[in-house]
Design a protein around this motif. Structure first.
Motif, PDB file in Angstrom:
ATOM      1  N   GLU A 442      -0.674   7.805   8.279  1.00 57.58           N
ATOM      2  CA  GLU A 442      -2.045   7.765   7.743  1.00 57.58           C
ATOM      3  C   GLU A 442      -2.104   8.416   6.365  1.00 57.58           C
ATOM      4  O   GLU A 442      -2.750   7.896   5.443  1.00 57.58           O
ATOM      5  CB  GLU A 442      -3.031   8.463   8.679  1.00 57.58           C
ATOM      6  CG  GLU A 442      -4.455   8.445   8.119  1.00 57.58           C
ATOM      7  CD  GLU A 442      -5.498   9.015   9.049  1.00 57.58           C
ATOM      8  OE1 GLU A 442      -6.618   9.273   8.569  1.00 57.58           O
ATOM      9  OE2 GLU A 442      -5.213   9.201  10.241  1.00 57.58           O
ATOM     10  N   CYS A 446      -3.146   6.250   3.149  1.00 57.52           N
ATOM     11  CA  CYS A 446      -4.348   6.688   2.428  1.00 57.52           C
ATOM     12  C   CYS A 446      -4.038   6.908   0.952  1.00 57.52           C
ATOM     13  O   CYS A 446      -4.816   6.524   0.080  1.00 57.52           O
ATOM     14  CB  CYS A 446      -4.899   7.977   3.044  1.00 57.52           C
ATOM     15  SG  CYS A 446      -5.921   7.738   4.506  1.00 57.52           S
ATOM     16  N   SER A 453     -10.061   7.200   5.422  1.00 59.40           N
ATOM     17  CA  SER A 453      -9.475   7.300   6.770  1.00 59.40           C
ATOM     18  C   SER A 453     -10.084   6.284   7.720  1.00 59.40           C
ATOM     19  O   SER A 453      -9.384   5.663   8.527  1.00 59.40           O
ATOM     20  CB  SER A 453      -9.678   8.712   7.321  1.00 59.40           C
ATOM     21  OG  SER A 453      -8.899   9.646   6.619  1.00 59.40           O
ATOM     22  N   ASN A 457      -7.861   3.625   9.722  1.00 59.93           N
ATOM     23  CA  ASN A 457      -7.836   3.637  11.188  1.00 59.93           C
ATOM     24  C   ASN A 457      -8.325   2.337  11.811  1.00 59.93           C
ATOM     25  O   ASN A 457      -8.187   2.141  13.020  1.00 59.93           O
ATOM     26  CB  ASN A 457      -8.647   4.819  11.712  1.00 59.93           C
ATOM     27  CG  ASN A 457      -7.854   6.104  11.726  1.00 59.93           C
ATOM     28  OD1 ASN A 457      -7.231   6.448  12.718  1.00 59.93           O
ATOM     29  ND2 ASN A 457      -7.851   6.818  10.604  1.00 59.93           N
ATOM     30  N   PHE A 533      -6.754  12.017  13.680  1.00 59.94           N
ATOM     31  CA  PHE A 533      -6.051  12.757  12.636  1.00 59.94           C
ATOM     32  C   PHE A 533      -6.316  14.254  12.725  1.00 59.94           C
ATOM     33  O   PHE A 533      -5.393  15.074  12.646  1.00 59.94           O
ATOM     34  CB  PHE A 533      -6.494  12.224  11.267  1.00 59.94           C
ATOM     35  CG  PHE A 533      -5.915  12.962  10.089  1.00 59.94           C
ATOM     36  CD1 PHE A 533      -4.625  12.724   9.658  1.00 59.94           C
ATOM     37  CD2 PHE A 533      -6.669  13.905   9.404  1.00 59.94           C
ATOM     38  CE1 PHE A 533      -4.085  13.399   8.571  1.00 59.94           C
ATOM     39  CE2 PHE A 533      -6.156  14.587   8.312  1.00 59.94           C
ATOM     40  CZ  PHE A 533      -4.857  14.330   7.895  1.00 59.94           C
ATOM     41  N   GLU A 556     -10.613  12.724   3.763  1.00 63.29           N
ATOM     42  CA  GLU A 556     -10.100  11.466   3.209  1.00 63.29           C
ATOM     43  C   GLU A 556     -10.166  11.456   1.689  1.00 63.29           C
ATOM     44  O   GLU A 556      -9.317  10.857   1.007  1.00 63.29           O
ATOM     45  CB  GLU A 556     -10.921  10.298   3.751  1.00 63.29           C
ATOM     46  CG  GLU A 556     -12.393  10.398   3.404  1.00 63.29           C
ATOM     47  CD  GLU A 556     -13.216   9.304   4.043  1.00 63.29           C
ATOM     48  OE1 GLU A 556     -14.170   8.860   3.396  1.00 63.29           O
ATOM     49  OE2 GLU A 556     -12.905   8.904   5.174  1.00 63.29           O
TER      50      GLU A 556
END
Length: 743
Positions: A442, A446, A453, A457, A533, A556
């Protein structure tokens, strides 16, 4: 209006909302349980968004005493909770979600326990001084205020330091399979959930289990991931607690007939509480942005983790195949028991990589990584038993001598000969492949896609495609366009997606959806789990050696800002191109991201305080700045003519700061001093800025910047080489290598 009349009107207002037979039998549409039940179910939310929230009043309030043992106190607490979810005159608005209701109940019970620790059994007897003291002490932890450590030590001392009564004692020497922490805490008068919040107390729990449980126990509190009992609260959390306290006291004031066990006319002094909070509480939040060097290191190590641990998917498949064969051969055994048997015989060995910085790892279970509880005494015992067996003594004879089963002796000998016996952890496959790997993936996606995020996801299987122009990833654009779009992707992103597809395949078959951020359960009853996360991040960062995770806000936007800074400052990308990558609808928002890159909290930028010091040093040592540029002349006008060094310095700092704020000056370090070319009002006269670009400080040198009006020459300036904080060298940066390699 008199206090009596105000109370009368408030009660009348409440009576209109309840079917009120008496104070023990109120009925309300949001209370789905009987008032007298000790387990309550509340209906929260409205319409299609409504949901049920269940909780218990069976809570420890004193040594060996539950709230449910005190009928009148219990009634008052129930009324406090019930009145908090309806519209009353005691508070501005009702509590509408389970988190606020839970925290409110926790505060009420905290108040009750605090008074009992102070010797006051009925909270209504608490004097104003005690209520004020409680309010001001909310800056400290509940464990410190309720003397958890002292109370445990006193309790243990009174027991002669023998707490074996809380162990089942099925083994010899007061050792058993399970030490009942909850039962012990009930006898002390401490809530288990509150105790387990602090690492000092988790360490006590772990030491008790080590002392009183047999070697097969796997229970641990993981004390390293908890807070200290001595840590003070933040300003924000303290103010929320005080708000709950005021709600409780005002409710008791307006409804003394319904809440007779709480003080009805006492409110702490707001001025005193505010002063204590400001002076003693920690400042709110984390230390804002993750420092540039930390973010860079985190992404570098995330990439290394993905590269090294991607081989776990093949090792997983092989291990699962062998495990399913074992399950098929022994259909009457539980899968969880067979999983232990499988790993005793077939652990997974993952060879380390010195270049990437990972040691050899032995994976001993399908599930979670846990701390190895083997003590030096255990290892000495294994060595002694192994030596006896090596000298010809049979395992049956050794078992009889040790008072254990023959199988235990065999296990001890195997543990002695295990080259991984000194490992700090027993590694679990799910932790390494599902938790750590998904966090690493992730973070990398990102950063390399500049997506949020929530967008990452929602990635689905088949989202990556390859054309003649390279790889493309289909992602949802939230907040702005709210459509699916295609983004350019690197080879590393493609590898990440393929890994996610492999990891999530069993879970996707089970759930019927194509989301990539989900994973299967290997051996338990639960078929699949959704990855979060925020729940997995700390464990991963600890594993890869990133310290101080708790200090920063890993939102994020950290990755999007990092992308923005890298794209513009180190690759020379234009602001228009950055706006497109970020999918902003307004260029002003893109500039907002870039402005935050010069926030004084980032290690890769100059703090405004430090810049003032640099300017003052130039003024003090050289008498001022070059008159060749307008910006130099402006700063010269700020230089103080005072005689005293301290007075002159104070005036310089004040005037420099005023000019910087007035012109919104942005500083960058360059070889000859400072560049102010990125200052909005100075941009037009910069030599190196074209269009919406930024000053090309990465190329700055004496020749490149010659004659630039936005250069501030500094005497005796030592240019700090910040290359280690930048992504400028492909050979030394996994990030840059990943970005450049797009085929």
């Amino acid at each position: 209006m008199s206090a009596a009349l105000a109370r009368s009107k408030a009660l009348a207002k409440v009576e209109r909302q309840f079917v009120l037979l008496d104070e023990y039998s109120p009925k309300h549409s949001r209370l789905l349980s009987d008032f007298n039940d000790n387990e309550w179910k509340l209906l929260l939310g409205d319409g299609e968004a409504s949901y049920e929230y269940e909780f218990s009043f069976d809570q420890v309030i004193d040594a060996g005493l539950s709230l449910t043992d005190e009928k009148e106190l219990l009634k008052s607490v129930k009324w406090l909770v019930l009145l908090s979810i309806v519209d009353t005159d005691a508070a501005k608005s009702p509590l509408g979600n389970e988190t606020s209701i839970r925290k409110y109940l926790d505060l009420i019970l905290y108040f009750v326990r605090y008074m009992r620790v102070k010797g006051i059994r009925k909270p209504s007897y608490a004097p104003l001084t005690m209520v004020q003291e409680f309010a001001e002490n909310l800056v400290y932890s509940i464990g410190a205020n309720l003397n958890y450590i002292k109370r445990f030590n006193d309790f243990s001392h009174d027991k002669g330091h023998d707490l074996s009564e809380y162990c089942d004692k099925e083994m010899a020497n007061n050792v058993g399979r399970f030490f009942d922490i909850s039962k012990m805490l009930l006898d002390i008068g401490i809530a288990t959930s509150s105790w387990s919040s602090f690492y000092e107390l988790a360490d006590i729990s772990d030491s008790l289990r080590k002392q009183y449980e047999d070697n097969n126990s796997k229970t641990t509190e993981h004390s390293g991931k908890k807070k200290s009992i001595h840590k003070v609260s933040t300003v924000g959390s303290t103010q929320k607690s005080i708000s709950f306290l005021n709600r409780m006291l005002k409710t008791a004031k307006y409804f003394p007939e319904l809440v007779p066990m709480f003080p009805s006319d006492l409110l702490p002094s707001p001025k005193k509480v505010r002063k204590t909070t400001q002076n003693k509480a920690r400042k709110d939040g984390k230390t804002k942005d993750v420092p540039f060097i930390v973010m860079k290191e985190t992404l570098e190590r995330s990439i290394k983790y993905i590269i090294h641990f991607s081989q776990l998917t093949a090792l997983r498949d092989k291990s699962l195949k062998e495990f399913e064969e074992l399950v098929e051969a022994k259909p009457n055994r539980k899968r969880s028991e067979l999983a232990k048997e499988h790993f005793r015989k077939n652990p997974i060995f993952l060879k380390g990589d010195e270049e990437l910085g990972f040691p050899d790892i032995k994976i001993t279970n399908f599930d979670r990584t846990a701390k190895n509880k083997a003590t030096d005494e255990d290892k000495a015992k294994w060595a002694r038993v192994a030596e006896l067996n090596a000298n010809g003594e049979s395992m049956a004879a050794i078992a009889k001598k040790e008072g254990v089963a023959k199988g235990t002796i065999s296990k001890w000998i195997a543990q002695h000969h295990d080259p991984y016996r000194d490992e700090e952890f027993n590694y679990g496959l799910s932790t390494l492949l599902h938790n750590h790997m998904l966090v690493a993936i992730e973070m990398v996606i990102c950063f390399l896609t500049a997506r949020r995020s929530i967008e990452v996801n929602k990635l689905e299987a088949g989202c990556i495609s390859t054309t003649e122009s390279g790889h493309w990833i289909e992602m949802y654009v939230a907040k702005t366009y709210q459509v699916h779009d295609h983004f350019p992707a690197t080879n590393l992103v493609k590898i990440c997606i393929e890994l996610l597809e492999s990891i999530s395949l069993p879970a996707r078959k089970e759930t019927g959806n194509n989301l990539l951020f989900q994973y299967p359960s290997f051996s338990g009853d639960k078929k699949s789990s959704k990855y979060l996360f925020k729940e997995c991040r700390a464990g991963f960062l600890e594993f890869v050696g990133i310290q101080g995770d708790h200090s920063w806000d890993w939102s994020e936007h950290q990755f999007r800002r990092f992308f923005a800074g890298t794209f513009v400052n180190h690759y020379g990308g234009s602001v228009d191109a950055l706006k497109y990558h970020l999918r902003h609808t307004d260029i002003a928002m893109t500039f907002e991201y870039l402005n935050k890159l010069t926030d004084g909290d980032n290690l890769d930028t100059l703090q405004s305080e430090a810049m003032m010091e640099v300017l003052d040093q130039q003024a003090q040592t050289s008498g001022g700045f070059s008159e060749d540029t307008e910006v130099g002349r402006k700063f010269n006008e700020c230089v103080s003519q005072a005689v005293g060094i301290s007075e002159k310095r104070a005036q310089n700092l004040k005037r420099f700061n005023k000019l910087v704020k007035q012109d919104d000056i942005v500083f960058e370090m360059i070889e000859e001093g400072l560049c102010v070319g990125n200052t909005p009002s100075y941009r037009e006269r910069s030599k190196c800025i074209t269009g919406d670009g930024l000053a090309q400080t990465i190329k700055a040198n004496c020749e490149f910047c010659k004659g630039c009006p936005n250069k501030i020459l500094l005497d005796n300036w030592e240019y700090k080489n910040i290359g280690e904080q930048c992504l400028m060298n492909p050979e030394e940066s996994n990030i840059l290598s990943a970005v450049l390699e797009n085929v």
